[in-house]
Design an enzyme around this catalytic site. Structure first.
Site: not given
Ligand code: SAH
Length: 219
Positions: A63
């Site tokens: 993000s």
């Molecule tokens: N916090 C991260 C950004 C994450 S983007 C950072 O700092 O880089 C959102 C993430 O959520 C993605 O990697 C995606 O694979 C994950 N995601 C989506 N659904 C999910 C679920 N049910 N459980 C765990 N992770 C999930």
């Protein structure tokens, strides 16, 4: 090289975070400490301190720094808490949480991303972060309850297990809405009651799994 990245990072903190009204010193110090460029894939590294989200592979994104700062500030952390992050992605937000709380659990759905993030966090010396692979829409029951839960992916509704895993006075920060736009919501537990408040509109990648979007709804 290292030095110029530090300058860019301090500029990011001042211009994108502090100047926009987030001025908690512990929060700003966490953003000064964590080397965001090491969490971004090499082709995008020159943009690591820009005011924008960036691709991290597998269709996922890290993000925009301001949005990460806003979500973390809404958790109201003081340093002694156990917290849960859903969506480890690159591990960047988990590293920030490691500076702001005592113990961090983070759950990632895509095993490759989880593995890379775990290695990166270990190499950088973040020892209070525990990385798990799984469906974070179910929370992470083994370490519950949590004083703070932050969800880095958009949910169609608030997953009930996350509310259940909030400690007394604990806060859940989560984008809730449709596939394109969501409201950033905060839920806070008081006894059997949970109160919610909505903040600004945001756009996140979809939450998958049991309480997320189903695969056939995704594309
Ligand atoms: N916090 C991260 C950004 C994450 S983007 C950072 O700092 O880089 C959102 C993430 O959520 C993605 O990697 C995606 O694979 C994950 N995601 C989506 N659904 C999910 C679920 N049910 N459980 C765990 N992770 C999930």
């Amino acid at each position: 090289m290292q030095e110029s990245e530090e300058i860019l990072r301090l500029q990011m903190v001042n211009e994108q975070i502090a100047r926009r009204g987030l001025q908690d010193e512990r929060l700003l110090e966490a953003f000064r400490r964590v080397p965001r460029h090491l969490f971004v894939p090499p082709p995008y590294r020159h943009l690591a301190y820009a005011d924008t989200p960036l691709p991290i592979g597998y269709g996922q994104t890290i993000s925009q720094p301001y949005i990460v700062a806003l979500m973390l500030s809404l958790l109201h952390l003081r340093g002694h808490e156990k917290v849960l992050e859903i969506g480890t992605g690159s591990g960047y937000q988990a590293a920030l949480l490691a500076c702001l709380a005592q113990e961090v659990h983070t759950v990632e759905y895509i095993p490759e991303l989880a593995e890379e993030a775990a290695q990166r966090l270990k190499a950088l010396g973040f020892e209070n972060v525990f990385c798990h692979v799984g469906d974070g829409s179910l929370g992470w029951p083994p370490a519950a309850p949590y004083h703070g839960i932050v969800v880095a992916a958009a949910a169609p509704q608030v997953p009930q297990p996350l509310l259940e895993q909030l400690a007394e006075g604990g806060r859940l920060v989560i984008p809730v809405g449709n596939r394109k736009y969501q409201d950033l919501q905060v839920w806070e537990r008081h006894g059997e009651q949970v109160e919610s408040e909505s903040f600004l509109p945001v756009a996140f990648v979809p939450l998958r799994g049991t309480f997320g979007w189903q695969e056939e709804e995704l594309w």
